[in-house]
Design a protein around this motif. Sequence first.
Motif, PDB file in Angstrom:
ATOM      1  N   ASP A 169       1.003  -1.217  -0.126  1.00  0.00           N
ATOM      2  CA  ASP A 169      -0.052   0.134  -0.081  1.00  0.00           C
ATOM      3  C   ASP A 169       0.905   1.370  -0.144  1.00  0.00           C
ATOM      4  OD1 ASP A 169      -2.445  -1.677   0.477  1.00  0.00           O
ATOM      5  OD2 ASP A 169      -2.360  -1.528   2.377  1.00  0.00           O
ATOM      6  N   GLY A 170       2.149   1.110   0.109  1.00  0.00           N
ATOM      7  CA  GLY A 170       3.057   2.142  -0.015  1.00  0.00           C
ATOM      8  C   GLY A 170       3.335   2.813   1.469  1.00  0.00           C
ATOM      9  N   ARG A 172       4.900   2.298   5.570  1.00  0.00           N
ATOM     10  CA  ARG A 172       5.972   1.974   6.316  1.00  0.00           C
ATOM     11  C   ARG A 172       5.399   1.312   7.567  1.00  0.00           C
ATOM     12  NH1 ARG A 172      10.621   4.583   7.404  1.00  0.00           N
ATOM     13  NH2 ARG A 172      11.829   2.842   6.664  1.00  0.00           N
ATOM     14  N   ALA A 185       5.484   6.933   2.699  1.00  0.00           N
ATOM     15  CA  ALA A 185       6.631   6.495   2.498  1.00  0.00           C
ATOM     16  C   ALA A 185       7.602   7.534   2.839  1.00  0.00           C
ATOM     17  CB  ALA A 185       6.549   6.473   0.812  1.00  0.00           C
TER      18      ALA A 185
END
Length: 277
Positions: A169-170, A172, A185
């Motif tokens: 999903d981008g 972290r 991100a």
Amino acid sequence: RLLFTDLDGSLLDHHDYDWSPARPWLTRLKQLGIPVIPVTSKTRHELLPLRRALGLSEAPFVAENGALVGLPPAWCHARLERDPDPDGLVIKSLGVDIGFIRQRLAIWRHRLDARFTPLSELPLDELVACTGLSEPEARLARRREGSEPLLWQGGEAGLEALRDGLAGDGLRLVRGGRFWHVTGACHKGEAVRWLVRRYTALRGHRPLTLALGDGPNDIPMLEAVDQAVLIRGHHDQPVAPAQPALYRSRVAGPAGWAEGVAHWWGRDGHRGESALS
Ligand code: 2M8
Ligand code: MG
Ligand code: MG
């Protein structure tokens, strides 16, 4: 010169958030005109009273693990930032909206049957009990915009599965102190680089940079600067930044913070004061 610092477990004690051992250095850095820039998991709402108490209101800050950068007027670009908020700050978002993070977390929790509690779902009294924050402080910690802390209750394998899912999903997943933190991100290192670029653009020269931190989420920050201090922490995981100019403090918390600043910038230790300064 610029000094970037993590708060919890670094400038502030992990348990009671005291910073008295660091006070003499904060005073000295202020006299020298060296900005002390908080780079933290905390929200910008938590930072407002804290920066005031620490005497850091004129410095910019990084909140929510790199998701937000706060700029006081001296750090603003007349062309780019025109509308400060009521506190006189311009807030830059380097991450994604908290709504998206919460939505994806709910989906992955269901799909993976993952065992965690997002901070937003922790009852206030439990948040107070597990962090040692006061009730008003805990309320400010809940006002999140670009990161969601999680209390992890599952095993190691579940954590990896969640990390992989979120990566698609981008998003972290990084370890802070007590919590794991989900962000876009972005990370502390990117935010520090952003501020160094801004300083360089405004002042016309690159500053000498020092960063101090104690946790896994601080590694990208410690790798983004000229000189770094890894403060003795409370982590079971090995923390090993790729940073040749690294000093490991012998003691923990704000005393280790003072030890680290003295190592690099102390009276007899003008190490690394090269052409950069
Ligand atoms: C959380 O952050 C710390 C710092 O690394 C942690 O993960 O333990 C955040 O919720 C922050 O907003 C809060 O102030 C802090 C309190 O200990 O916990
Ligand atoms: Mg910390
Ligand atoms: Mg932190």
